[in-house]
Design a protein around this motif. Structure first.
Motif, PDB file in Angstrom:
ATOM      1  N   PRO B  31     -27.556  13.721  -2.184  1.00  0.00           N
ATOM      2  CA  PRO B  31     -26.870  13.633  -0.890  1.00  0.00           C
ATOM      3  C   PRO B  31     -25.675  12.688  -0.950  1.00  0.00           C
ATOM      4  O   PRO B  31     -25.771  11.622  -1.556  1.00  0.00           O
ATOM      5  CB  PRO B  31     -27.930  13.043   0.055  1.00  0.00           C
ATOM      6  CG  PRO B  31     -29.186  12.969  -0.693  1.00  0.00           C
ATOM      7  CD  PRO B  31     -28.907  13.162  -2.142  1.00  0.00           C
ATOM      8  N   GLY B  32     -24.588  13.104  -0.350  1.00  0.00           N
ATOM      9  CA  GLY B  32     -23.420  12.217  -0.268  1.00  0.00           C
ATOM     10  C   GLY B  32     -22.588  12.177  -1.526  1.00  0.00           C
ATOM     11  O   GLY B  32     -21.593  11.472  -1.609  1.00  0.00           O
ATOM     12  N   ARG B  33     -23.003  12.928  -2.525  1.00  0.00           N
ATOM     13  CA  ARG B  33     -22.266  12.872  -3.801  1.00  0.00           C
ATOM     14  C   ARG B  33     -21.489  14.153  -4.050  1.00  0.00           C
ATOM     15  O   ARG B  33     -21.057  14.411  -5.163  1.00  0.00           O
ATOM     16  CB  ARG B  33     -23.243  12.621  -4.956  1.00  0.00           C
ATOM     17  CG  ARG B  33     -23.491  11.163  -5.271  1.00  0.00           C
ATOM     18  CD  ARG B  33     -24.081  10.389  -4.116  1.00  0.00           C
ATOM     19  NE  ARG B  33     -24.622   9.102  -4.555  1.00  0.00           N
ATOM     20  CZ  ARG B  33     -25.380   8.328  -3.813  1.00  0.00           C
ATOM     21  NH1 ARG B  33     -25.704   8.689  -2.585  1.00  0.00           N
ATOM     22  NH2 ARG B  33     -25.821   7.180  -4.274  1.00  0.00           N
ATOM     23  N   GLY B  34     -21.324  14.977  -3.069  1.00  0.00           N
ATOM     24  CA  GLY B  34     -20.534  16.197  -3.238  1.00  0.00           C
ATOM     25  C   GLY B  34     -20.596  16.986  -1.947  1.00  0.00           C
ATOM     26  O   GLY B  34     -21.495  16.771  -1.124  1.00  0.00           O
ATOM     27  N   MET B  40     -25.329  19.312  -0.110  1.00  0.00           N
ATOM     28  CA  MET B  40     -25.491  19.346   1.346  1.00  0.00           C
ATOM     29  C   MET B  40     -26.920  19.727   1.751  1.00  0.00           C
ATOM     30  O   MET B  40     -27.431  19.260   2.767  1.00  0.00           O
ATOM     31  CB  MET B  40     -24.472  20.308   1.982  1.00  0.00           C
ATOM     32  CG  MET B  40     -23.018  19.865   1.820  1.00  0.00           C
ATOM     33  SD  MET B  40     -22.701  18.124   2.253  1.00  0.00           S
ATOM     34  CE  MET B  40     -22.673  18.203   4.033  1.00  0.00           C
ATOM     35  N   ALA B  43     -28.784  16.632   1.420  1.00  0.00           N
ATOM     36  CA  ALA B  43     -28.451  15.758   2.549  1.00  0.00           C
ATOM     37  C   ALA B  43     -29.223  16.182   3.796  1.00  0.00           C
ATOM     38  O   ALA B  43     -29.726  15.336   4.552  1.00  0.00           O
ATOM     39  CB  ALA B  43     -26.953  15.801   2.821  1.00  0.00           C
ATOM     40  N   LYS B  44     -29.335  17.471   3.995  1.00  0.00           N
ATOM     41  CA  LYS B  44     -30.056  17.965   5.174  1.00  0.00           C
ATOM     42  C   LYS B  44     -31.544  17.579   5.091  1.00  0.00           C
ATOM     43  O   LYS B  44     -32.148  17.147   6.077  1.00  0.00           O
ATOM     44  CB  LYS B  44     -29.901  19.484   5.296  1.00  0.00           C
ATOM     45  CG  LYS B  44     -30.556  20.034   6.545  1.00  0.00           C
ATOM     46  CD  LYS B  44     -30.428  21.529   6.674  1.00  0.00           C
ATOM     47  CE  LYS B  44     -31.126  22.092   7.903  1.00  0.00           C
ATOM     48  NZ  LYS B  44     -32.325  21.405   8.351  1.00  0.00           N
ATOM     49  N   GLY B 224     -22.197   6.575  -2.098  1.00  0.00           N
ATOM     50  CA  GLY B 224     -21.491   7.746  -1.578  1.00  0.00           C
ATOM     51  C   GLY B 224     -20.685   7.421  -0.333  1.00  0.00           C
ATOM     52  O   GLY B 224     -20.250   8.321   0.372  1.00  0.00           O
ATOM     53  N   SER B 225     -20.489   6.131  -0.057  1.00  0.00           N
ATOM     54  CA  SER B 225     -19.705   5.711   1.115  1.00  0.00           C
ATOM     55  C   SER B 225     -18.889   4.470   0.753  1.00  0.00           C
ATOM     56  O   SER B 225     -19.304   3.692  -0.114  1.00  0.00           O
ATOM     57  CB  SER B 225     -20.634   5.398   2.298  1.00  0.00           C
ATOM     58  OG  SER B 225     -21.617   4.457   1.924  1.00  0.00           O
ATOM     59  N   LEU B 226     -17.743   4.309   1.404  1.00  0.00           N
ATOM     60  CA  LEU B 226     -16.870   3.136   1.203  1.00  0.00           C
ATOM     61  C   LEU B 226     -16.673   2.816  -0.285  1.00  0.00           C
ATOM     62  O   LEU B 226     -16.716   1.647  -0.685  1.00  0.00           O
ATOM     63  CB  LEU B 226     -17.438   1.902   1.909  1.00  0.00           C
ATOM     64  CG  LEU B 226     -17.608   1.966   3.423  1.00  0.00           C
ATOM     65  CD1 LEU B 226     -18.138   0.640   3.958  1.00  0.00           C
ATOM     66  CD2 LEU B 226     -16.289   2.302   4.117  1.00  0.00           C
ATOM     67  N   SER B 227     -16.435   3.849  -1.083  1.00  0.00           N
ATOM     68  CA  SER B 227     -16.434   3.658  -2.545  1.00  0.00           C
ATOM     69  C   SER B 227     -15.322   2.742  -3.052  1.00  0.00           C
ATOM     70  O   SER B 227     -15.433   2.195  -4.152  1.00  0.00           O
ATOM     71  CB  SER B 227     -16.292   5.006  -3.236  1.00  0.00           C
ATOM     72  OG  SER B 227     -17.302   5.862  -2.800  1.00  0.00           O
ATOM     73  N   ASP B 238     -27.289   3.160   4.085  1.00  0.00           N
ATOM     74  CA  ASP B 238     -26.574   2.999   2.804  1.00  0.00           C
ATOM     75  C   ASP B 238     -26.763   1.605   2.192  1.00  0.00           C
ATOM     76  O   ASP B 238     -26.858   1.462   0.974  1.00  0.00           O
ATOM     77  CB  ASP B 238     -25.071   3.275   3.001  1.00  0.00           C
ATOM     78  CG  ASP B 238     -24.805   4.686   3.515  1.00  0.00           C
ATOM     79  OD1 ASP B 238     -25.653   5.211   4.273  1.00  0.00           O
ATOM     80  OD2 ASP B 238     -23.767   5.267   3.170  1.00  0.00           O
TER      81      ASP B 238
END
Lengths: 84, 374
Positions: B31-34, B40, B43-44, B224-227, B238
């Motif tokens: 999740p969050g890596r593509g 996705m 992620a779901k 996967g956020s604010l990289s 996160d």
């Protein structure tokens, strides 16, 4: 086609945003934020149609979900920030 | 095999759990890596699991549901988010090493609310005495992993609220069995395994976090956020979830949660307590058996400890294992609980039940113990 991207701080936040909109009957899709509009690195956005932005912002405000930033994506693929 | 070691991990799971694990391994990425379908879909699944857990444990916000490796990981995150080295912390006399070892490593002054087994009024009075101004945190197990003793955590949480001391609940033995309501307890954190009463796979756990609570990561890394920034994100989940998620495990945990949520309120607890009562009835008739059981059903969940005169507890466990009955013997990683019950020297044999055990399982245990005693 013109549409809006609601930038979210995290994937989970984007998922909450999408779920809140879905509950209100507003179609929305999660996608990764375009690199050119996200200076902080990876993030996720929620895509909504042009006509749905206003009701979407009302729904999100009611749910206590504040968008990080909102961009309008023009037909030529260019991005412009919408000041809320 | 008669499996009576669910306090360690449940072995029999709803069939949907293994199916979900297999399906996730073949179809889901990270999740969050593509933005592709496998990412996705993962992620779901992760979000569905957070939402289901938030609903089940009465949290407003699925972002405050953090995936962990197990309850020990969740407890370490919770304790190290609040407690600083040398702080004073109050715990019950029934805590697991997952609580006491992190406190020891932090060099804390630990005040122990002691009390005899199955006497919640006594232990509550001790908490009342010990929660004083200098206390930075209270950590308490909901149910003793050795004796099934249900501690008065609602009342302990209320004391903590009144005295403005953060409360951490170890729900290792209660999640999925007893009501665990984040909103009612107003806890700072609730830690739990995914692989016991929630029937998920091993390698899963959850940390439920209060909305306004500061947290401290144990691991730093990709989220996967604010990289572009080098500090960990300051938002949940996160902040506490660096690195790739255990998506097959989370997919299985989601199905475990759905199974537990589909049961009528209190049904699993009642079933496990009926099995415990049956075991108590059968074992108490065997000469040489000492049982650690309560006459008050509300203070004992589906865990029962006992000893057999003239036999080491580990020998009893070994003999039962040879007869295809799985129990756990020894100190159960909870020396303080044994100290409180007076069994630190001998240890105990522990039988612990799940929703998948039957009265026939209990009768097998009783008849084999009778043979060993005989």
């Amino acid at each position: 086609m013109v549409y809006y991207l609601i930038i979210c701080r995290s994937l989970t936040y984007a998922q909450r945003t999408e779920a809140a909109l879905a509950r209100a009957g507003i179609t929305a899709h999660i996608r990764r934020s375009p690199k050119t509009i996200d200076s902080e690195g990876c993030s996720h956005s929620v895509k909504v149609s042009e006509r749905n932005l206003a009701p979407a912002l009302v729904v999100l405000a009611r749910a206590g979900l504040s968008p990080k930033r909102v961009f309008i994506v023009a037909g030529d693929g260019s991005y412009k920030e919408v000041l809320l | 095999m008669v499996y009576l070691d669910s306090a360690a991990t449940t072995l029999q799971k709803p069939p949907t759990v293994a199916r979900a694990v297999r399906s996730a391994m073949g179809r889901m990425a990270s999740p969050g890596r593509g933005g592709h379908k496998p990412a996705m879909l993962a992620a779901k699944t992760a979000f569905d699991c957070r939402e289901t857990a938030a609903g089940f444990f009465h949290l407003d916000d699925p972002e405050n549901v953090v995936f962990t490796l197990n309850a020990t990981h969740a407890l370490n995150l919770a304790i190290k988010s609040i407690v600083k080295p040398k702080d004073t912390v109050v715990i019950s006399g029934y805590e697991h090493n997952a609580v006491t070892r992190p406190l020891q490593a932090l060099g804390c002054r630990v005040k122990v609310a002691k009390g005899p087994l199955f006497e919640p009024e006594v232990i509550l009075a001790r908490f009342e005495q010990l929660i004083t101004e200098e206390v930075s945190c209270v950590v308490c197990t909901h149910v003793s992993n050795v004796f099934g003793y249900v501690l008065p955590v609602k009342e302990i949480a209320r004391l903590c609220r009144l005295r403005k001391v953060p409360f951490i609940l170890d729900a290792s033995q209660s999640a999925g069995v007893l009501p665990v309501h984040m909103d009612q307890l107003d806890a700072a954190f609730i830690a739990m395994p995914g692989h016991k009463g929630l029937y998920g796979p091993q390698g899963t756990g959850l940390l439920l976090c209060a909305a306004d609570r500061e947290t401290r990561p144990l691991l730093e890394g990709g989220t996967g956020s604010l990289s572009a920034q080098q500090d960990m994100p300051d938002f949940l989940p996160d902040r506490l979830e660096a690195g790739t998620h255990n998506i097959p495990g989370i997919a299985g945990l989601l199905e475990g949660l759905r199974y537990v949520a589909s049961k009528p309120d209190g049904a699993i607890l009642r079933h496990e307590q009926e099995l415990t009562a049956l075991a108590v009835k059968g074992l108490s008739a065997i000469p040489g058996v000492t049982l650690y059981a309560s006459k008050r059903p509300e203070v004992q969940a589906g865990v029962l400890s006992f000893t057999l005169a003239g036999m080491d507890c580990e020998s009893v466990g070994e003999e039962l294992g040879l007869r295809d009955i799985a129990v756990r013997a020894g100190l159960h990683c909870a020396p303080r609980a044994h100290e409180s019950a007076g069994t630190l020297g001998s240890g105990t044999v522990r039988a612990s039940f799940s929703d998948f055990n039957t009265p026939a399982d209990v009768r097998r245990l009783v008849s084999e113990i009778a043979r060993l005693a005989g």
